[in-house]
Design a protein around this motif. Structure first.
Motif, PDB file in Angstrom:
ATOM      1  N   THR A 173       0.918  -1.272   0.115  1.00 13.19           N
ATOM      2  CA  THR A 173       0.009  -0.191  -0.022  1.00 13.19           C
ATOM      3  C   THR A 173       0.897   1.161  -0.044  1.00 13.19           C
ATOM      4  OG1 THR A 173      -1.731  -1.045   1.391  1.00 13.19           O
ATOM      5  CG2 THR A 173      -1.671   1.289   1.259  1.00 13.19           C
ATOM      6  N   VAL A 174       0.505   2.175  -0.895  1.00 16.11           N
ATOM      7  CA  VAL A 174       1.459   3.442  -0.878  1.00 16.11           C
ATOM      8  C   VAL A 174       0.583   4.529  -1.083  1.00 16.11           C
ATOM      9  CG1 VAL A 174       1.668   3.191  -3.431  1.00 16.11           C
ATOM     10  CG2 VAL A 174       3.427   4.423  -2.011  1.00 16.11           C
ATOM     11  N   MET A 175       1.018   5.513  -0.515  1.00 13.76           N
ATOM     12  CA  MET A 175       0.559   6.994  -0.614  1.00 13.76           C
ATOM     13  C   MET A 175       1.384   7.957  -1.802  1.00 13.76           C
ATOM     14  SD  MET A 175      -0.239  10.012   2.284  1.00 13.76           S
ATOM     15  CE  MET A 175      -1.484   9.079   3.376  1.00 13.76           C
ATOM     16  N   PRO A 176       0.801   7.900  -2.989  1.00 11.34           N
ATOM     17  CA  PRO A 176       1.828   8.401  -4.088  1.00 11.34           C
ATOM     18  C   PRO A 176       2.364   9.666  -3.907  1.00 11.34           C
ATOM     19  CG  PRO A 176      -0.243   7.500  -5.093  1.00 11.34           C
ATOM     20  CD  PRO A 176      -0.610   7.670  -3.477  1.00 11.34           C
ATOM     21  N   HIS A 177       1.831  10.406  -3.137  1.00  8.78           N
ATOM     22  CA  HIS A 177       2.405  11.709  -2.881  1.00  8.78           C
ATOM     23  C   HIS A 177       3.237  11.913  -1.774  1.00  8.78           C
ATOM     24  CE1 HIS A 177      -1.119  12.319  -0.182  1.00  8.78           C
ATOM     25  NE2 HIS A 177      -0.684  13.341   0.090  1.00  8.78           N
ATOM     26  N   LEU A 178       3.179  11.099  -0.948  1.00 10.33           N
ATOM     27  CA  LEU A 178       4.092  10.858   0.216  1.00 10.33           C
ATOM     28  C   LEU A 178       4.296   9.253   0.739  1.00 10.33           C
ATOM     29  CD1 LEU A 178       5.108  12.762   2.478  1.00 10.33           C
ATOM     30  CD2 LEU A 178       3.048  12.167   3.962  1.00 10.33           C
ATOM     31  N   PRO A 179       5.486   8.709  -0.257  1.00  7.40           N
ATOM     32  CA  PRO A 179       5.593   7.364  -0.243  1.00  7.40           C
ATOM     33  C   PRO A 179       6.391   6.985   1.062  1.00  7.40           C
ATOM     34  CG  PRO A 179       6.786   8.428  -2.052  1.00  7.40           C
ATOM     35  CD  PRO A 179       5.948   9.472  -1.425  1.00  7.40           C
ATOM     36  N   ALA A 180       6.178   5.733   1.464  1.00  9.90           N
ATOM     37  CA  ALA A 180       7.008   5.234   2.610  1.00  9.90           C
ATOM     38  C   ALA A 180       8.449   5.238   2.180  1.00  9.90           C
ATOM     39  CB  ALA A 180       6.657   3.774   2.973  1.00  9.90           C
ATOM     40  N   SER A 181       9.108   5.257   1.060  1.00 14.53           N
ATOM     41  CA  SER A 181      10.418   5.197   0.690  1.00 14.53           C
ATOM     42  C   SER A 181      11.081   6.583   1.093  1.00 14.53           C
ATOM     43  CB  SER A 181      10.623   4.890  -0.782  1.00 14.53           C
ATOM     44  OG  SER A 181       9.898   5.862  -1.503  1.00 14.53           O
ATOM     45  N   LYS A 182      10.147   7.635   1.421  1.00 14.83           N
ATOM     46  CA  LYS A 182      10.611   8.942   1.783  1.00 14.83           C
ATOM     47  C   LYS A 182      10.495   9.034   3.247  1.00 14.83           C
ATOM     48  CE  LYS A 182      11.073  10.456  -2.533  1.00 14.83           C
ATOM     49  NZ  LYS A 182      12.342  10.648  -3.343  1.00 14.83           N
ATOM     50  N   LEU A 183      10.053   8.272   3.872  1.00 17.17           N
ATOM     51  CA  LEU A 183       9.987   8.209   5.454  1.00 17.17           C
ATOM     52  C   LEU A 183      10.468   7.078   6.252  1.00 17.17           C
ATOM     53  CD1 LEU A 183       5.875   9.355   5.430  1.00 17.17           C
ATOM     54  CD2 LEU A 183       7.913  10.735   5.724  1.00 17.17           C
ATOM     55  N   VAL A 184      11.361   6.369   5.697  1.00 15.62           N
ATOM     56  CA  VAL A 184      12.057   5.388   6.372  1.00 15.62           C
ATOM     57  C   VAL A 184      12.742   5.987   7.656  1.00 15.62           C
ATOM     58  CG1 VAL A 184      13.812   3.832   6.383  1.00 15.62           C
ATOM     59  CG2 VAL A 184      12.487   3.897   4.459  1.00 15.62           C
ATOM     60  N   ASP A 185      12.376   5.379   8.837  1.00 12.88           N
ATOM     61  CA  ASP A 185      13.031   6.039  10.157  1.00 12.88           C
ATOM     62  C   ASP A 185      12.378   7.427  10.297  1.00 12.88           C
ATOM     63  OD1 ASP A 185      14.125   3.524  10.979  1.00 12.88           O
ATOM     64  OD2 ASP A 185      15.827   3.987   9.886  1.00 12.88           O
ATOM     65  N   GLY A 186      11.541   8.012   9.905  1.00 14.52           N
ATOM     66  CA  GLY A 186      10.976   9.298  10.004  1.00 14.52           C
ATOM     67  C   GLY A 186       9.460   9.416   9.786  1.00 14.52           C
ATOM     68  N   ALA A 187       9.049  10.627  10.008  1.00 16.44           N
ATOM     69  CA  ALA A 187       7.667  10.906  10.125  1.00 16.44           C
ATOM     70  C   ALA A 187       7.354  12.138   9.626  1.00 16.44           C
ATOM     71  CB  ALA A 187       7.171  10.567  11.589  1.00 16.44           C
ATOM     72  N   VAL A 188       6.195  12.592   9.401  1.00 15.72           N
ATOM     73  CA  VAL A 188       5.742  13.905   9.264  1.00 15.72           C
ATOM     74  C   VAL A 188       4.339  14.199   9.558  1.00 15.72           C
ATOM     75  CG1 VAL A 188       4.813  13.183   6.966  1.00 15.72           C
ATOM     76  CG2 VAL A 188       5.431  15.730   7.101  1.00 15.72           C
ATOM     77  N   ASN A 189       4.081  15.172  10.397  1.00 18.84           N
ATOM     78  CA  ASN A 189       2.891  15.732  10.954  1.00 18.84           C
ATOM     79  C   ASN A 189       2.071  16.374   9.989  1.00 18.84           C
ATOM     80  OD1 ASN A 189       3.467  14.812  13.477  1.00 18.84           O
ATOM     81  ND2 ASN A 189       4.456  16.498  14.223  1.00 18.84           N
ATOM     82  N   LEU A 190       1.070  16.060   9.543  1.00 16.47           N
ATOM     83  CA  LEU A 190       0.032  16.608   8.597  1.00 16.47           C
ATOM     84  C   LEU A 190      -0.534  17.966   9.290  1.00 16.47           C
ATOM     85  CD1 LEU A 190      -1.784  13.873   6.722  1.00 16.47           C
ATOM     86  CD2 LEU A 190       0.602  15.201   6.130  1.00 16.47           C
ATOM     87  N   PRO A 191      -0.745  19.218   8.511  1.00 22.33           N
ATOM     88  CA  PRO A 191      -1.245  20.282   9.123  1.00 22.33           C
ATOM     89  C   PRO A 191      -2.612  20.136   9.526  1.00 22.33           C
ATOM     90  CG  PRO A 191      -0.755  20.811   6.776  1.00 22.33           C
ATOM     91  CD  PRO A 191      -0.225  19.314   7.244  1.00 22.33           C
ATOM     92  N   ASN A 192      -3.076  21.009  10.703  1.00 20.67           N
ATOM     93  CA  ASN A 192      -4.562  20.976  11.095  1.00 20.67           C
ATOM     94  C   ASN A 192      -5.175  22.035  10.321  1.00 20.67           C
ATOM     95  OD1 ASN A 192      -3.605  19.195  12.947  1.00 20.67           O
ATOM     96  ND2 ASN A 192      -4.568  20.112  14.766  1.00 20.67           N
ATOM     97  N   ALA A 193      -6.500  21.576   9.983  1.00 17.98           N
ATOM     98  CA  ALA A 193      -7.195  22.495   9.179  1.00 17.98           C
ATOM     99  C   ALA A 193      -8.377  23.222  10.274  1.00 17.98           C
ATOM    100  CB  ALA A 193      -8.051  21.670   8.079  1.00 17.98           C
ATOM    101  N   THR A 232       8.475   0.897  -3.297  1.00 23.82           N
ATOM    102  CA  THR A 232       7.119   1.003  -2.597  1.00 23.82           C
ATOM    103  C   THR A 232       7.251   1.007  -1.099  1.00 23.82           C
ATOM    104  OG1 THR A 232       6.128  -0.020  -4.553  1.00 23.82           O
ATOM    105  CG2 THR A 232       4.872  -0.067  -2.504  1.00 23.82           C
ATOM    106  N   THR A 233       8.131   0.229  -0.681  1.00 26.40           N
ATOM    107  CA  THR A 233       8.104  -0.009   0.894  1.00 26.40           C
ATOM    108  C   THR A 233       9.060   0.539   1.763  1.00 26.40           C
ATOM    109  OG1 THR A 233       9.595  -1.863   0.857  1.00 26.40           O
ATOM    110  CG2 THR A 233       7.488  -2.285   0.662  1.00 26.40           C
ATOM    111  N   GLY A 234      10.201   1.207   0.756  1.00 25.57           N
ATOM    112  CA  GLY A 234      11.262   1.833   1.463  1.00 25.57           C
ATOM    113  C   GLY A 234      12.324   0.925   1.789  1.00 25.57           C
ATOM    114  N   LEU A 235      12.017  -0.501   2.020  1.00 27.34           N
ATOM    115  CA  LEU A 235      12.915  -1.533   2.239  1.00 27.34           C
ATOM    116  C   LEU A 235      13.155  -2.593   1.536  1.00 27.34           C
ATOM    117  CD1 LEU A 235      11.221  -1.976   5.784  1.00 27.34           C
ATOM    118  CD2 LEU A 235      13.184  -0.663   5.522  1.00 27.34           C
ATOM    119  N   THR A 236      14.322  -3.148   1.566  1.00 23.49           N
ATOM    120  CA  THR A 236      14.444  -4.296   0.714  1.00 23.49           C
ATOM    121  C   THR A 236      13.436  -5.454   1.116  1.00 23.49           C
ATOM    122  OG1 THR A 236      16.332  -5.147   1.889  1.00 23.49           O
ATOM    123  CG2 THR A 236      16.829  -3.635   0.443  1.00 23.49           C
ATOM    124  N   GLN A 237      13.473  -6.473   0.486  1.00 20.94           N
ATOM    125  CA  GLN A 237      12.841  -7.691   0.979  1.00 20.94           C
ATOM    126  C   GLN A 237      13.288  -8.484   2.042  1.00 20.94           C
ATOM    127  OE1 GLN A 237      10.932  -9.975  -2.422  1.00 20.94           O
ATOM    128  NE2 GLN A 237      10.105 -11.499  -0.970  1.00 20.94           N
TER     129      GLN A 237
END
Length: 237
Positions: A79-99, A161-166
């Motif tokens: 499962t992937v979020m195309p505009h925020l893929p897991a491969s960009k967030l390995v060992d990391g995180a992002v807070n989405l802005p509150n509306a 897709t996953t940010g990790l090797t199998q």
């Protein structure tokens, strides 16, 4: 116990688990390695935040505040979020802005924070708007059913897709499975055999890196530091 949690499966083919937790007191715990990415809603001191967390490649010590509440939607591999893929967030995180107080911004639109009961509907809406999609190559690779793609192409798809090797996914899931067995009272030697480690030192090195504790510490819950969310999985060979 610093915090308590429970979990449930989901009918969605995109979701691995849905979990929630509540902290009884402040304290430190070991955030164990995980191969999946997830969305986590945090409620603490009248503030609500949605965080997209990527895979974690090793155990990390973290601090937990008192009287916090968390909801987690852990997505299946592939499962992937195309505009925020897991491969960009390995060992990391992002807070989405509150509306607003009960909503957040995601890809230009305001979304209500999900809860434990409506998390599946929330995911359905994300799928409907194509904000999350499935990468079938990953699922085929996990099941050993690749037919038309070369091994090199499949590995590239998997990593993107996953940010990790199998191999990394297999090691993480194997350590998590061994931890569950030890927590259930399985002996160290039996865990070595059941999960497929070479020997006890191999198991110990793996668990210290991915879980943050030795097999003995895991078995003695009265002396070990609390672990983050775990659930029963199948072994990865």
């Amino acid at each position: 116990m610093i915090f308590t949690y429970d979990e449930r499966p989901s009918d969605s083919p995109f979701v691995e688990r849905i979990w929630r937790a509540h902290s009884e007191r402040a304290g430190s715990f070991s955030s164990v390695a995980m191969s999946h990415w997830e969305m986590v809603v945090t409620r603490h001191q009248d503030k609500t935040t949605l965080t997209v967390r990527g895979p974690e490649t090793k155990a990390t010590p973290l601090h937990c505040p008192a009287d916090g509440e968390w909801l987690g939607i852990r997505f299946k591999l592939g499962t992937v979020m195309p505009h925020l893929p897991a491969s960009k967030l390995v060992d990391g995180a992002v807070n989405l802005p509150n509306a607003a107080s009960q909503s957040f911004w995601l890809h230009g639109s305001a979304w209500q924070f999900p809860d434990f009961e409506n998390a599946d509907t929330f995911v359905d809406w994300l799928v409907r708007d194509r904000l999350i999609v499935r990468e079938p190559v990953v699922e085929a690779a996990l099941q050993g059913q690749l037919k038309e793609l070369s091994i090199r192409t499949a590995r590239r798809h998997f990593l993107r897709t996953t940010g990790l090797t199998q191999s990394a996914v297999r090691q993480i899931e194997r350590a998590r499975y061994a931890t569950i067995l030890l927590q259930q009272g399985v002996s160290i030697l039996d865990a070595v055999y059941e999960v497929g480690y070479y020997d006890q030192p191999h198991l110990t090195r793996s668990l210290k890196y991915f879980i943050g504790q030795t097999p003995t510490q895991i078995m003695d819950s009265s002396r070990s530091e609390q672990l983050s969310f775990l659930y029963k999985t199948e072994p990865f060979r």
